[in-house]
Design a protein around this motif. Structure first.
Motif, mmCIF file in Angstrom:
data_model
loop_
_atom_site.group_PDB
_atom_site.id
_atom_site.type_symbol
_atom_site.label_atom_id
_atom_site.label_comp_id
_atom_site.label_asym_id
_atom_site.label_seq_id
_atom_site.Cartn_x
_atom_site.Cartn_y
_atom_site.Cartn_z
ATOM 1 N N MET A 1 63.069 10.886 62.952
ATOM 2 C CA MET A 1 61.657 10.503 62.875
ATOM 3 C C MET A 1 61.218 9.809 64.168
ATOM 4 O O MET A 1 60.150 10.103 64.718
ATOM 5 C CB MET A 1 61.417 9.590 61.667
ATOM 6 C CG MET A 1 59.969 9.142 61.507
ATOM 7 S SD MET A 1 58.835 10.521 61.272
ATOM 8 C CE MET A 1 59.347 11.050 59.633
ATOM 9 N N VAL A 2 62.038 8.869 64.641
ATOM 10 C CA VAL A 2 61.707 8.166 65.891
ATOM 11 C C VAL A 2 61.633 9.161 67.043
ATOM 12 O O VAL A 2 60.763 9.064 67.921
ATOM 13 C CB VAL A 2 62.741 7.060 66.168
ATOM 14 C CG1 VAL A 2 62.522 6.461 67.562
ATOM 15 C CG2 VAL A 2 62.659 5.978 65.117
ATOM 16 N N ALA A 3 62.558 10.150 67.081
ATOM 17 C CA ALA A 3 62.562 11.149 68.153
ATOM 18 C C ALA A 3 61.274 11.963 68.150
ATOM 19 O O ALA A 3 60.690 12.235 69.200
ATOM 20 C CB ALA A 3 63.778 12.072 68.001
ATOM 21 N N THR A 4 60.807 12.330 66.961
ATOM 22 C CA THR A 4 59.570 13.111 66.858
ATOM 23 C C THR A 4 58.381 12.312 67.373
ATOM 24 O O THR A 4 57.546 12.817 68.148
ATOM 25 C CB THR A 4 59.338 13.531 65.398
ATOM 26 O OG1 THR A 4 60.469 14.288 64.938
ATOM 27 C CG2 THR A 4 58.079 14.375 65.279
ATOM 28 N N LEU A 5 58.308 11.048 66.967
ATOM 29 C CA LEU A 5 57.203 10.195 67.401
ATOM 30 C C LEU A 5 57.254 9.935 68.911
ATOM 31 O O LEU A 5 56.239 10.025 69.612
ATOM 32 C CB LEU A 5 57.236 8.870 66.635
ATOM 33 C CG LEU A 5 56.967 8.949 65.127
ATOM 34 C CD1 LEU A 5 57.234 7.597 64.480
ATOM 35 C CD2 LEU A 5 55.537 9.392 64.882
ATOM 36 N N ALA A 6 58.454 9.614 69.396
ATOM 37 C CA ALA A 6 58.589 9.280 70.819
ATOM 38 C C ALA A 6 58.301 10.497 71.695
ATOM 39 O O ALA A 6 57.630 10.392 72.742
ATOM 40 C CB ALA A 6 60.007 8.762 71.087
#
Length: 585
Positions: free
Chosen positions: A477-482
């Motif tokens: 999830m963090v990778a998608t947002l970042a």
């Protein structure tokens, strides 16, 4: 500084005694030795025996037929039946009409045996140019022993000399000269070359003789004046000067000092261009090493290749210049800005290495800048191939423009154009080969390497999925947002994605202490808030250690170490305050 036929501007004196081989004099000596080597001719006994037997049968048949027939027509027909095409009708009529036809046949046989014993030779149209023009080596058999003798080449009997030989033989046999044509007509169809030129043996003899020719050695004494100021430089003096230069014993102090001074200027310029004030950032040691290696490799390549004849002309060096290759490598590993500045420094190095020849330096500069501008990497290897093809089209255009401005830069424009295209294409291909090595050695965060680390099927990511699924889902999830955020602001989305995948890799060993992995019980309820804060902080340190074990790029390691910042862990600080007492934030 020196050219044949020009007046010398200064003296050149040998600093020590040297010797060198005078190639011109050695060549003259070898050519003279070649003219003394005799070509080999061999008397062939098998050919001789065969033609003697054939003519013996023919002679006996002629004599028998001439005695047994009563008319010329019968004689002609019988001979034509037995030996069709050997003699013409008029020749046979003349032979039959001769009063002493049997005697003519007998004399012809004797003359034939003389010629066969003497040997009939044939000189080849090509192959004897290098050998002696006056003598040959004749190999004969005497009493079953092979004998070799050098004889004048004029003593060989050849077909153009047959008439004179037959006439002389008839005179010795006290026969009239008018019989010459008749005898020659009888024997000529059966004569074969039996003194044969031995090409392979002759060449082997020539090679052995040339190997034995000692080179002409010229001695130069210490203190000997090779070039005299104010005098015209001769061929011999220039050869001595070349020998002195190639011996490595003579250094032009002025040229050496000038080269060193120019290299120091280039070094100072490099320090200024790559200073934090101009470049805008500080280079790592490994990046400095790569830039220095690029400069040194191109410099050495120019110095070495310019000594070879095909690259002696200034623009022909474009074929062998690896400047484009290193510009592309620097662009991928360090950055485009560093690659452009490096291209300027490398062009100055080419200028210095080529004795201040401008065309190769100009080609190096613009070809490198074009390569930096063209190279676009999105994680696909085909991007480099596409860049290589574009360079293969641009480099010849650069060469053509430089050749128009400086026509004397090359005398073989086709070679320079094809070579420049080949250089551009192979530079892109070589980047494919060298890039993985440099990526691993320098541990850099290139797109290719980041693509490898972004693979969710890697062992580390699989272990995270199975062992700490909460942290895994959180990282995705963090990778998608970042990644989405970086695309919006122009940052590196691939680096952000890989950093997000691995930012919580330190939680894998104590996963139950982190809320995303907890199901029904929170272990921190049993711990002192200070200890809980220590556990939370520890996953950053553990993550950095794991990242180094996995040889992740330093940029990813920085993300892991910085993703929690250094601010207060507010939740456990509040819990500690509830327990009372003084708590140091």
């Amino acid at each position: 500084d020196f050219e044949i036929g020009k007046v010398a501007g200064r003296d050149v004196i040998a600093s020590r005694a040297i010797s060198y081989i005078d190639e011109e004099a050695t060549k003259i000596r070898r050519e003279a030795r070649e003219q003394l080597v005799t070509a080999v001719f061999r008397y062939d006994r098998e050919i001789t025996g065969g033609m003697l037997a054939a003519y013996s049968r023919f002679s006996e048949y002629l004599e028998k037929t001439a005695r047994g027939v009563n008319s010329v027509d019968q004689f002609v027909l019988q001979v034509q039946e037995a030996y069709p095409g050997v003699l013409g009708r008029q020749q046979m009529v003349s032979l039959y009409a001769a009063p002493d036809r049997v005697g003519i046949i007998a004399v012809s046989f004797n003359v034939f045996k003389q010629i066969a014993g003497e040997g009939l030779a044939e000189l080849p149209d090509e192959g004897l140019e290098r050998f002696s023009r006056s003598d040959i080596e004749l190999v004969r058999w005497r009493n079953d022993r092979q004998e070799r003798a050098e004889v004048p080449i004029g003593t060989l009997l050849t077909r153009p000399e047959l008439r004179a030989y037959v006439s002389s033989a008839l005179a010795l046999n006290k026969r009239p000269p008018a019989m010459t044509d008749m005898v020659l007509n009888l024997i000529d169809p059966f004569l074969k070359v039996n003194v044969v030129y031995q090409a392979a043996e002759s060449e082997a003899k020539m090679d052995a003789a040339i190997k034995q020719v000692p080179p002409v050695l010229v001695e130069i004494e210490k203190g000997q004046r090779i070039i005299k100021q104010g005098f015209i430089i001769t061929d011999e003096a220039y050869r001595q000067l070349e020998a002195l230069a190639s011996s490595g014993l003579y250094i032009d102090a002025r040229q050496f000092a000038g080269t060193v001074a120019l290299l120091l200027v280039i070094l100072v310029a490099s320090c200024c261009l790559f200073s934090s004030g101009v470049y805008g950032a500080s280079l790592d040691l490994k990046e400095v090493v790569l830039l220095a290696l690029s400069f040194a490799s191109v410099y050495v390549a120019v110095v070495v290749m310019s000594r070879f004849k095909p690259f002696g002309q200034p623009l022909n060096l474009s074929v062998a210049l690896p400047a484009t290759l290193f510009a592309m490598l620097v662009s991928v590993i360090v950055g485009q800005r560093a690659a452009v500045l490096s291209s300027v420094i490398v062009a100055l190095g080419v200028l210095c290495a080529s004795s201040l020849s401008v065309p190769p330096a100009i080609f190096s500069l613009f070809s490198s800048i074009a390569a930096v501008r063209l190279i676009r990497i999105s994680g696909k290897r085909i991007d480099l191939v596409r860049s290589a093809c574009l360079l293969a089209a641009i480099n010849p255009v650069l060469v053509l423009l430089i050749a128009l401005v400086a026509p004397g830069a090359t005398y073989d424009l086709r070679f320079a154009l094809v070579g420049a295209a080949f250089n551009g294409f192979m530079s892109g291909i070589f980047v494919l080969g060298f890039l993985p090595i440099l990526e691993s050695a320098m541990n850099t965060a290139t797109d290719f390497r980041l693509m490898e680390f972004s693979d969710l099927n890697s062992p580390t990511m699989k272990k995270m999925l199975l062992g700490v699924s909460g942290t895994y889902n959180h990282s995705i999830m963090v990778a998608t947002l970042a990644e989405s955020a970086c695309r919006e602001i122009g940052a590196n989305p691939l680096l952000a994605r890989v950093g997000a995948y691995y930012h919580d890799v330190g939680k894998m060993d104590q996963s139950e202490y982190y809320v995303e992995n907890q199901t029904d019980y929170n272990k921190h309820l049993d711990l002192n808030p200070r200890l809980s804060a220590t556990v939370i902080r520890s996953h950053v340190k553990l993550g950095v250690e794991k990242a180094r074990q996995l040889r992740l790029p330093q940029e990813v390691i920085d993300i892991i170490s910085e993703h929690h910042g250094n601010s207060l862990i507010q939740y456990f600080y509040s819990e500690a305050l509830k327990q009372g007492g003084d708590v140091d934030p």
